[in-house]
Motif scaffolding. Structure first.
Motif, PDB file in Angstrom:
ATOM      1  N   SER A  84      -9.854  24.288  59.224  1.00 27.39           N
ATOM      2  CA  SER A  84     -10.043  23.124  58.371  1.00 27.39           C
ATOM      3  C   SER A  84      -8.571  22.143  58.666  1.00 27.39           C
ATOM      4  CB  SER A  84     -10.166  23.439  56.941  1.00 27.39           C
ATOM      5  OG  SER A  84      -9.985  22.175  55.999  1.00 27.39           O
ATOM      6  N   ARG A  85      -9.011  20.882  58.683  1.00 27.06           N
ATOM      7  CA  ARG A  85      -7.944  19.908  59.005  1.00 27.06           C
ATOM      8  C   ARG A  85      -6.678  20.102  57.777  1.00 27.06           C
ATOM      9  NH1 ARG A  85      -7.916  15.350  62.228  1.00 27.06           N
ATOM     10  NH2 ARG A  85     -10.224  15.525  62.336  1.00 27.06           N
ATOM     11  N   ALA A  86      -7.063  20.428  56.602  1.00 21.05           N
ATOM     12  CA  ALA A  86      -6.396  20.363  55.361  1.00 21.05           C
ATOM     13  C   ALA A  86      -5.654  21.881  55.422  1.00 21.05           C
ATOM     14  CB  ALA A  86      -7.306  20.174  54.429  1.00 21.05           C
ATOM     15  N   SER A  87      -6.002  22.664  56.111  1.00 28.35           N
ATOM     16  CA  SER A  87      -5.135  24.063  56.203  1.00 28.35           C
ATOM     17  C   SER A  87      -3.793  24.033  56.264  1.00 28.35           C
ATOM     18  CB  SER A  87      -5.720  25.016  57.168  1.00 28.35           C
ATOM     19  OG  SER A  87      -6.938  25.447  56.949  1.00 28.35           O
ATOM     20  N   ARG A  88      -3.159  24.618  55.420  1.00 31.70           N
ATOM     21  CA  ARG A  88      -1.573  24.873  55.279  1.00 31.70           C
ATOM     22  C   ARG A  88      -1.192  26.084  54.791  1.00 31.70           C
ATOM     23  NH1 ARG A  88      -2.719  20.817  57.231  1.00 31.70           N
ATOM     24  NH2 ARG A  88      -1.764  18.576  57.070  1.00 31.70           N
ATOM     25  N   GLY A  89       0.062  26.621  55.451  1.00 25.90           N
ATOM     26  CA  GLY A  89       0.623  27.562  54.890  1.00 25.90           C
ATOM     27  C   GLY A  89       0.409  29.020  55.531  1.00 25.90           C
ATOM     28  N   ALA A  90      -0.158  28.759  56.921  1.00 27.72           N
ATOM     29  CA  ALA A  90      -0.380  30.131  57.622  1.00 27.72           C
ATOM     30  C   ALA A  90      -0.810  29.743  59.289  1.00 27.72           C
ATOM     31  CB  ALA A  90      -1.452  30.992  57.013  1.00 27.72           C
ATOM     32  N   ALA A  91      -0.562  30.695  59.887  1.00 28.94           N
ATOM     33  CA  ALA A  91      -0.821  30.619  61.227  1.00 28.94           C
ATOM     34  C   ALA A  91      -2.094  31.589  61.594  1.00 28.94           C
ATOM     35  CB  ALA A  91       0.159  31.072  62.169  1.00 28.94           C
ATOM     36  N   VAL A  92      -3.039  31.456  62.444  1.00 28.84           N
ATOM     37  CA  VAL A  92      -4.147  32.137  62.558  1.00 28.84           C
ATOM     38  C   VAL A  92      -4.389  32.913  63.891  1.00 28.84           C
ATOM     39  CG1 VAL A  92      -6.663  32.000  62.601  1.00 28.84           C
ATOM     40  CG2 VAL A  92      -5.573  30.745  61.148  1.00 28.84           C
ATOM     41  N   PHE A  93      -4.589  34.353  63.985  1.00 33.12           N
ATOM     42  CA  PHE A  93      -4.349  34.831  65.256  1.00 33.12           C
ATOM     43  C   PHE A  93      -5.699  35.520  65.518  1.00 33.12           C
ATOM     44  CE2 PHE A  93      -0.331  34.671  63.742  1.00 33.12           C
ATOM     45  CZ  PHE A  93       0.595  34.450  64.892  1.00 33.12           C
ATOM     46  N   VAL A  94      -6.265  36.064  66.575  1.00 33.55           N
ATOM     47  CA  VAL A  94      -7.236  37.183  66.761  1.00 33.55           C
ATOM     48  C   VAL A  94      -6.694  38.105  67.311  1.00 33.55           C
ATOM     49  CG1 VAL A  94      -7.792  36.169  69.087  1.00 33.55           C
ATOM     50  CG2 VAL A  94      -9.694  37.349  67.812  1.00 33.55           C
ATOM     51  N   GLU A  95      -7.144  39.546  66.912  1.00 33.31           N
ATOM     52  CA  GLU A  95      -6.700  40.705  67.508  1.00 33.31           C
ATOM     53  C   GLU A  95      -7.570  41.079  68.742  1.00 33.31           C
ATOM     54  OE1 GLU A  95      -6.716  43.982  64.891  1.00 33.31           O
ATOM     55  OE2 GLU A  95      -5.716  42.718  63.269  1.00 33.31           O
ATOM     56  N   ARG A  96      -7.059  41.251  69.852  1.00 35.42           N
ATOM     57  CA  ARG A  96      -7.901  41.695  71.200  1.00 35.42           C
ATOM     58  C   ARG A  96      -6.962  42.643  71.723  1.00 35.42           C
ATOM     59  NH1 ARG A  96      -8.324  38.213  74.837  1.00 35.42           N
ATOM     60  NH2 ARG A  96     -10.494  38.714  75.724  1.00 35.42           N
ATOM     61  N   ALA A  97      -7.779  43.792  72.120  1.00 30.48           N
ATOM     62  CA  ALA A  97      -7.058  44.973  72.756  1.00 30.48           C
ATOM     63  C   ALA A  97      -5.800  45.332  72.139  1.00 30.48           C
ATOM     64  CB  ALA A  97      -7.036  44.558  74.336  1.00 30.48           C
ATOM     65  N   GLY A  98      -5.522  45.409  71.082  1.00 32.04           N
ATOM     66  CA  GLY A  98      -4.247  45.863  70.363  1.00 32.04           C
ATOM     67  C   GLY A  98      -3.161  44.980  70.213  1.00 32.04           C
ATOM     68  N   GLN A  99      -3.576  43.372  70.839  1.00 29.85           N
ATOM     69  CA  GLN A  99      -2.624  42.594  70.638  1.00 29.85           C
ATOM     70  C   GLN A  99      -3.158  41.400  69.615  1.00 29.85           C
ATOM     71  OE1 GLN A  99       0.402  42.774  72.162  1.00 29.85           O
ATOM     72  NE2 GLN A  99      -0.222  44.874  72.866  1.00 29.85           N
ATOM     73  N   LEU A 100      -2.088  40.410  69.352  1.00 30.67           N
ATOM     74  CA  LEU A 100      -2.431  39.109  68.460  1.00 30.67           C
ATOM     75  C   LEU A 100      -2.541  38.269  69.345  1.00 30.67           C
ATOM     76  CD1 LEU A 100      -0.615  40.000  65.335  1.00 30.67           C
ATOM     77  CD2 LEU A 100      -2.902  40.140  65.570  1.00 30.67           C
ATOM     78  N   GLN A 101      -3.265  37.195  69.489  1.00 29.10           N
ATOM     79  CA  GLN A 101      -3.534  35.893  70.226  1.00 29.10           C
ATOM     80  C   GLN A 101      -3.519  34.858  69.469  1.00 29.10           C
ATOM     81  OE1 GLN A 101      -6.614  35.859  73.194  1.00 29.10           O
ATOM     82  NE2 GLN A 101      -6.477  33.587  73.050  1.00 29.10           N
TER      83      GLN A 101
END
Length: 283
Positions: A84-101
């Motif tokens: 959401s455009r209004a999101s505030r307060g955190a970064a978003v990652f995806v877990e892939r092959a044991g790593q965070l992207q």
């Protein structure tokens, strides 16, 4: 806490607190202020659905989302999220092959869809890391997700005309199949997309309500279809057969032959008993 260290993922499973909303397996809403004191720094939520939404109020520490399709045999090929455009307060990652992207920085102003391929497991995992807050202003992280099976990101579609086989297959497998004329094509460099405005349309099929009926009892439909900006789509005269996929309440183009050309192709293939499915071409 920083998620960029390589050792964090090795201890996630022992630190997580499992919670799942039994009444809604697609969507989750919760608060970072309400936590089990024994849960550790990572709260974990499991959702069994191919598409849904997440709303995290007052984000604190970290939230880990385990996403699985509601069909046990399904193996999603890609995960797409729209923060959401209004999101505030955190970064978003995806877990892939044991790593965070990293998918979205905290406070990004541009609302866009990000898609990544899954690592072959029966689902996908989103990791949301809250940033330390120096004030008490309310913050919320909101996103929508989709697990795609056998599809790629619509924003990375190939910019080429479909061949005869792809056109015939598109009428069988596409989320939407619409015949209509192009009223206008607009371009949005910031969002890296072009938008085709379709009018005088006839809807053969649509999964969600992207196309709506025009007023004054015309019986016709109108709607917007998106394409990647790099495809350099231009307006053309006449009727087209638009097919494609639907993501986050938006229609994305795959094939768009001129309708008269598709009629000839379909009748020829039908006479040769070489059509993948029946199509009401004269309706």
């Amino acid at each position: 806490m920083s998620v960029r260290g390589s050792g964090l993922l090795q201890v996630l499973h022992t630190l997580c607190f499992f919670s799942c909303c039994a009444a809604d397996v697609c969507n989750w809403s919760g608060s970072g202020l309400v936590r089990d004191p024994l849960s550790g720094p990572v709260q974990q939520v499991s959702l069994r659905c191919s598409a849904g939404s997440v709303r995290w109020l007052f984000p604190r520490l970290a939230l880990r989302l385990l996403l699985k399709p509601n069909v046990a045999s399904s193996r999603p090929a890609a995960l797409c999220i729209k923060v959401s455009r209004a999101s505030r307060g955190a970064a978003v990652f995806v877990e892939r092959a044991g790593q965070l992207q990293l998918l979205a920085e905290d406070g990004e102003q541009l609302e866009r869809v990000r898609c990544v391929r899954t690592d072959g497991a029966h689902g996908a995992t989103i990791f949301i890391q809250a940033n330390p807050q120096s004030d008490l202003r309310p913050r919320v992280v909101g996103l929508r997700y989709e697990l795609l099976q056998g599809k790629t990101s619509p924003s990375k579609a190939a910019c080429r005309p479909c061949d005869d086989s792809e056109m015939l297959q598109a009428i069988c497998t596409s989320d939407f199949v619409v015949r209509g004329s192009i009223r206008n094509v607009s371009h949005d460099p910031e969002r890296q997309r072009s938008v085709i405005e379709v009018e005088e349309a006839w809807v053969y099929r649509q999964r969600i309500g992207v196309f709506e009926r025009e007023p004054v009892f015309s019986g016709r439909w109108h709607g917007l279809i998106h394409t990647p900006l790099q495809c350099h789509v231009k307006a053309g005269a006449g009727q087209f057969l638009f097919t494609g996929t639907e993501h986050f309440s938006e229609a994305w183009l795959s094939c768009a032959p001129r309708f008269k050309n598709f009629e000839e192709l379909y009748h020829s293939a039908r006479a040769a008993q070489n059509i993948p499915c029946e199509f009401p071409i004269n309706s």
